[in-house]
Design a protein around this motif. Structure first.
Motif, short mmCIF file in Angstrom:
data_model
loop_
_atom_site.label_atom_id
_atom_site.label_comp_id
_atom_site.label_asym_id
_atom_site.label_seq_id
_atom_site.Cartn_x
_atom_site.Cartn_y
_atom_site.Cartn_z
N THR A 97 45.05 25.93 42.57
CA THR A 97 46.32 25.66 41.87
C THR A 97 47.50 25.77 42.83
N ASN A 98 47.53 26.83 43.62
CA ASN A 98 48.65 27.04 44.55
C ASN A 98 48.75 25.91 45.58
N LEU A 99 47.61 25.47 46.09
CA LEU A 99 47.61 24.37 47.07
C LEU A 99 48.09 23.08 46.42
N MET A 100 47.59 22.80 45.20
CA MET A 100 48.00 21.58 44.50
C MET A 100 49.52 21.60 44.25
N CYS A 101 50.06 22.74 43.90
CA CYS A 101 51.51 22.86 43.67
C CYS A 101 52.27 22.75 44.98
N GLU A 102 51.75 23.38 46.04
CA GLU A 102 52.41 23.32 47.36
C GLU A 102 52.54 21.88 47.84
N PHE A 103 51.54 21.06 47.52
CA PHE A 103 51.57 19.64 47.95
C PHE A 103 52.14 18.73 46.86
N ARG A 104 52.74 19.34 45.83
CA ARG A 104 53.44 18.60 44.77
C ARG A 104 52.56 17.51 44.16
N VAL A 105 51.31 17.90 43.88
CA VAL A 105 50.34 16.98 43.29
C VAL A 105 50.70 16.68 41.84
N ASP A 106 50.68 15.38 41.49
CA ASP A 106 50.93 14.99 40.09
C ASP A 106 49.62 14.95 39.28
N TYR A 107 48.57 14.39 39.91
CA TYR A 107 47.28 14.29 39.23
C TYR A 107 46.16 14.80 40.14
N ILE A 108 45.21 15.52 39.55
CA ILE A 108 44.03 15.98 40.28
C ILE A 108 42.85 15.10 39.86
N PHE A 109 42.12 14.57 40.84
CA PHE A 109 40.90 13.81 40.53
C PHE A 109 39.68 14.57 41.05
N LEU A 110 38.69 14.74 40.16
CA LEU A 110 37.43 15.40 40.54
C LEU A 110 36.45 14.34 41.02
N SER A 111 36.15 14.36 42.33
CA SER A 111 35.29 13.35 42.95
C SER A 111 33.94 13.98 43.31
N GLY A 112 33.10 14.13 42.27
CA GLY A 112 31.83 14.81 42.50
C GLY A 112 32.05 16.29 42.80
N PHE A 113 32.91 16.92 41.98
CA PHE A 113 33.18 18.35 42.14
C PHE A 113 32.24 19.12 41.23
N MET A 114 31.52 20.09 41.78
CA MET A 114 30.39 20.68 41.07
C MET A 114 30.66 22.03 40.41
N LYS A 115 31.89 22.48 40.43
CA LYS A 115 32.21 23.77 39.83
C LYS A 115 33.09 23.62 38.58
N LYS A 116 32.93 24.54 37.65
CA LYS A 116 33.73 24.49 36.43
C LYS A 116 35.14 24.98 36.71
N LEU A 117 36.15 24.18 36.33
CA LEU A 117 37.54 24.59 36.48
C LEU A 117 37.89 25.59 35.39
N GLU A 118 38.64 26.62 35.76
CA GLU A 118 39.00 27.66 34.80
C GLU A 118 40.29 27.30 34.04
N LYS A 119 40.50 28.05 32.97
CA LYS A 119 41.56 27.77 31.98
C LYS A 119 42.94 27.65 32.63
N ASN A 120 43.26 28.57 33.54
CA ASN A 120 44.63 28.61 34.09
C ASN A 120 44.95 27.37 34.92
N LEU A 121 43.97 26.91 35.71
CA LEU A 121 44.17 25.69 36.49
C LEU A 121 44.39 24.50 35.56
N ILE A 122 43.60 24.43 34.50
CA ILE A 122 43.71 23.33 33.53
C ILE A 122 45.05 23.38 32.81
N LYS A 123 45.50 24.60 32.48
CA LYS A 123 46.82 24.74 31.83
C LYS A 123 47.94 24.32 32.77
#
Ligand SMILES: Nc1nc2c(c(=O)[nH]1)N[C@@H](CN(C=O)c1ccc(C(=O)N[C@@H](CCC(=O)O)C(=O)O)cc1)CN2
Ligand SMILES: NCC(=O)N[C@@H]1O[C@H](COP(=O)([O-])[O-])[C@@H](O)[C@H]1O
Length: 193
Positions: free
Chosen positions: A72-98
């Motif tokens: 989450t911190n990295l995505m915010c640091e790089f001012r990401v608007d959308y996250i795309f999961l490209s064959g990502f194998m781990k479950k994202l937790e609630k806070n990141l999704i929120k």
């Protein structure tokens, strides 16, 4: 121009399709960040080859940190608007999704709601489809919620299986279909935002 962050565990085939569409100006977006949980992921070198900042985030590298918080911190640091999961194998937790509500998108290699959920990734999916003697398969691009593969669908594409379809041939057909479906889905999302 919308800023896209990628989460990938292995090859990042979806990332490659998105990056190509951005370069060809089919998508009014740019990939600004690639993160993998896998030190050996080929997607990291693919990102480096495009001069895209890329990071490994896993328990080995950050043993005392919450990995989703790090992401989450990295995505915010790089001012990401959308996250795309490209064959990502781990479950994202609630806070990141929120933190990225309705802004995290995944491509699943089957016609959800069938063949989704825990354990349904990679060739496991194609083996299950063939074992079930399904007449068709395809891919589903969807928003990500707290559960595996249960978010709202953005776009779903299908095709008929050959009689003697193998796991390998099905995987190749699905990845080829995903390359166009992911871009079409992201155009819908990015152009409507
Ligand atoms: N909160 C969410 N996180 C993730 C989603 C989602 O929809 N909601 N999608 C997955 C991607 N995915 C299917 O499209 C998926 C990936 C992995 C698994 C799975 O069972 N993983 C194993 C671990 C596998 C490994 O460590 O290599 C597990 O959880 O035991 C199911 C579905 C990404 N995250
Ligand atoms: N359920 C998640 C899942 O199975 N995702 C699938 O992983 C492949 C990406 O692999 P890659 O690492 O070779 O790009 C894609 O086919 C994608 O649908």
């Amino acid at each position: 121009m919308k800023r896209i962050g990628i989460l990938a565990s292995h090859n990042g085939s979806g990332f490659e399709a998105i990056q190509k569409a951005c370069e060809q100006k089919i998508l009014n977006a740019q990939v600004v960040l690639v993160i993998s949980n896998n030190t050996d992921a080929k997607v990291l070198q693919k990102a480096a080859n495009k001069n895209i900042p890329n990071f490994i985030v896993n328990a080995k590298k950050y043993p005392d940190e919450n990995l989703d918080e790090k992401i989450t911190n990295l995505m915010c640091e790089f001012r990401v608007d959308y996250i795309f999961l490209s064959g990502f194998m781990k479950k994202l937790e609630k806070n990141l999704i929120k933190s990225f509500k309705n802004r995290i998108i995944n491509s699943h290699p089957a016609l959800l709601p069938k063949f989704g959920g825990k354990g349904m990734y990679g060739t496991n999916v194609h083996k299950a489809v063939i074992k079930a003697k399904e007449k068709s398969s395809g891919c589903t691009v969807h928003y990500v919620n707290e559960n595996y593969d249960e978010g709202e669908y953005i776009l779903q594409k299908s095709f008929l299986l050959d009689e003697n379809e193998s796991v390998e041939s099905l995987e190749n057909k699905i990845k080829s279909l995903e390359a166009t479906t992911i871009v079409e889905a992201l155009k819908k999302v990015v152009n409507n935002s």
